[in-house]
Structures are given as C-alpha cells and as structure tokens.
Write an enzyme that holds these catalytic residues in place. Structure first.
Site, PDB file in Angstrom:
ATOM      1  N   LYS A 138      -8.983 -49.006 -58.783  1.00  0.00           N
ATOM      2  CA  LYS A 138      -8.402 -50.108 -59.578  1.00  0.00           C
ATOM      3  C   LYS A 138      -8.426 -51.408 -58.772  1.00  0.00           C
ATOM      4  CE  LYS A 138      -3.857 -48.473 -58.203  1.00  0.00           C
ATOM      5  NZ  LYS A 138      -2.619 -49.162 -58.088  1.00  0.00           N
TER       6      LYS A 138
ATOM      7  N   TYR B 150      -1.975 -78.967 -40.424  1.00  0.00           N
ATOM      8  CA  TYR B 150      -0.866 -79.469 -41.242  1.00  0.00           C
ATOM      9  C   TYR B 150       0.483 -79.210 -40.578  1.00  0.00           C
ATOM     10  CZ  TYR B 150      -3.938 -80.104 -45.294  1.00  0.00           C
ATOM     11  OH  TYR B 150      -4.912 -80.514 -46.143  1.00  0.00           O
TER      12      TYR B 150
END
Ligand SMILES: Cc1ncc(COP(=O)(O)O)c(C=O)c1O
Length: 358
Positions: free
Chosen positions: A35, A255
């Site tokens: 899955k 950042y």
C-alpha cells in the site's frame, strides 16, 4: 536530462528481503504489503519485483486496480475493505480479496444476489481499536458470514497487532491469546503478524504473514538495525552537490540563522529538501554521505536544499553524489533524528523525485 534527486529502488534487495521473511516465518505464506505506493518505492515496479509473494495487500481499490492493470494475477487483499455497493462491485470485477471488518460489510454481502463469491478475511479487533469485530461480536458475525451464498468457502480470519514492535509487550501477548481463543476450532486460515510480529512474535505467524517494512529492508524496532536481521535497504535516496562555498567563523548558514560557523568551514549545498520528502525537522549534525563519507548537515533544511559541513576530508565539487538515506545510511537513523518513524520518511518521498528501478 539528469535528475538531481533520485530514489534508487533495488529490486534484488526487495527479493532478498522477501526470501529473508520466508526464513523468519517458514510455515506461513507471505502477503506482501504494498500500500501507499509500496511505502514510497513505486507500487507496480515493487510488486513486479516481489512477484514471488503469495499475495499482495493494499489499502484501497485504486491501488489494487493498478496491480491488476500491470498484469498481476495474485490474490490482492483490500485491507480497508470496501465502502459501498459500487466499491463491492468493483472488487468483484477485479477479483479482489476483501477484509470484512464491520456490520456494514455483513449487510453489503447479505444484499448480494449475483453469482460472484467473495473471498473474505474477517477481521477481529483484539486491541487496536481501529477496524474489526470486537472479540465478543465476532462469533455472530462469523455465523452470518459463513452462511452467505455471496461468500466463498473457508473465509480467513485476521487481526492486527498494536504494539508488536515492543519486544515482550504484554498487550501483544493478550492480543494473540484473544485471537487464538475466539478462533479455536474454526478450521480457518489465520493472519496476525506484521513485520514486528514476524521477527519478535513467532506465535503470531499463523497461515499468512503480512510484512511491509521488512520487505523494504528496514527494522521495525527502534534502536535495532535491519542489517542485524540480514535485510538490505531497498531504497537509497540520493542527490548531488550543486555548490561548494567557504563560510567564515561567525557567519550563519540557512534560514533563521540557527547554525553559526565556529571555524572557517567548507559547506556543500546539496539539492534536496522538504519539497523532496527530506524531513525539515532533522537536527544540525544529522548525517549524510558525501562521496560515501559521513558529513553533518548544518542549519535548517530548506524546500530544495540542505547545507553540509564538508570541511574535514577531500573537498567535493558540484555534481558529486550525496546519499540522504539507504545503502550505508539507514533511514531508521534519519527518522530518529527527525523524531519520526522510517515509514513516514519513505512514504513521504515526493512526486518530483525520480524513481530509478535497478
Ligand atoms: C493490517 C496491516 N497489516 C500489515 C501491515 C504491515 O505492517 P509493517 O509495515 O509494520 O510490516 C500494515 C501496515 O500498516 C497493516 O495496516
């Protein structure tokens, strides 16, 4: 065109891991859990590589349909069952096995008048409290289901373990005992074990095991390496250096200026970030492999880039290879640094990453 970020999926590793699973649970058939795009590895190529499995388990109809379109004739089990008549008809059309996990499923099957006989796996909720008949509701559900003309003979019975990755956990022992108690004497094939069950709970093996993570070469236990079990990572996430720069003492990188150089530092900028599925919340110091050499990541992960301290050792140049996880760098370790589980990282590799099947 050379694509910078690639998830290299090693089909031989998948096959080797499947063989390892057979060794761990020699008396059981293997339902390969593919899955979620085969845990991010690519649904169809992974299933084709695992064609020796005895069946495939998917979560949803569309995943099973993709396997049928690829020509796979194996039993395909829908782990979440179906929602309504339309989905049930589609499941019949595609000849899928169904998990039957609630009263609505019994009613859906009771309404069927056509000739098709559904192969079903009746799910018992032994403690996960997600899907399945409660232990005390199961006998009545079983009685009704086994009397239906729409149900193929000899339905199978399954459950799912909540804590199998905790070795010696009493709840797992209780779940297995409850399952055995309520299914005793029914002469039905059973399935309990996920990856952790396969390795840690031999009494959970039953007739079918349902490995996901093990097939991808990853350990289900925190702090235990897959290598120890003879497994090989099937996915290696790689990128390339796109720039190398000198950073002076006291200058920050990235950042929020969370990392500041304490010495003159050589920084490699590699093309990978959270836009590719590399987790944003890994700490400075998380390892990557630059030309096979372990180097620490510094500063914040950006959407498309990371910065790596490559001061020590030979200087890389633009184009050099950076391994983010996989061969030589277990994804389990990156997941631990990110405060998550390896499942989330491999499932989260983003669409723009090229899957290269080797
Ligand atoms: C019902 C069921 N069985 C088996 C598995 C496979 O689990 P694992 O990847 O831990 O082996 C899953 C995965 O979530 C599942 O939901």
């Amino acid at each position: 065109m050379t694509q910078l970020v690639r998830a290299i999926v090693d089909t031989r590793a998948l096959q080797r891991n499947l063989a390892a699973v057979r060794g761990f649970a020699p008396g059981s058939r293997v339902m390969a859990v593919v899955k979620a795009n085969a845990y991010g590895h690519g649904l169809v190529p992974t299933a084709l590589a695992l064609a020796d499995a005895d069946g495939f388990a998917v979560a949803r109809l569309e995943e099973g349909a993709a396997l049928r379109r690829a020509g796979l004739r194996h039993p395909i089990l829908l782990l979440e069952g179906v929602l309504d008549d339309a989905q049930l008809n589609e499941a019949a059309h595609q000849d899928f096995d169904l998990v039957v996990h609630g009263e609505n499923h019994v009613e859906l099957l009771e309404r069927q008048t056509g000739p098709y006989r559904f192969r079903i796996w009746v799910k018992i909720d032994t403690g996960m409290s997600r899907l399945g008949f409660r232990v005390d509701e199961f006998p009545e559900a079983w009685r009704r289901l086994t009397s239906l003309a729409s149900v193929a003979p000899r339905p199978r019975i399954m459950t799912h373990l909540a804590n199998a990755d905790l070795r010696g956990d009493p709840k797992t022992r209780e779940q297995i005992a409850a399952f055995r108690r309520v299914t005793a004497g029914l002469n039905a094939e059973t399935s309990i074990a996920n990856s952790a069950g396969i390795l840690a709970w031999p009494e959970s093996h039953g007739d079918w095991v349902r490995p996901g993570l093990l097939l991808y070469g990853i350990s289900p236990f925190a702090g235990e390496r897959a290598e120890k079990f003879g497994l090989v990572p099937a996915m290696t996430l790689v990128t390339r250096v796109i720039a190398v720069r000198a950073v002076r003492s006291g200058e920050s990188v990235g950042y929020a200026s969370t990392w500041v150089a304490e010495r003159p530092t050589r920084i490699a900028i590699a093309a990978a970030g959270y836009g590719d599925g590399y987790p944003r919340n890994v700490a400075s110091g998380t390892e990557v492999l630059v030309n096979g050499r372990s180097c620490p990541l510094v500063g914040r992960v950006s959407m498309d880039m990371i910065a790596v301290d490559v001061t020590d050792g030979p200087a890389p140049v633009a184009g050099d290879e950076v391994v983010l996880w996989g061969r030589g760098l277990p994804v389990e370790e990156v997941a631990a640094q990110a405060g998550t589980i390896p499942y989330e990282l491999i499932c989260g590799v983003s669409q723009r990453v090229l899957h290269e099947i080797v």
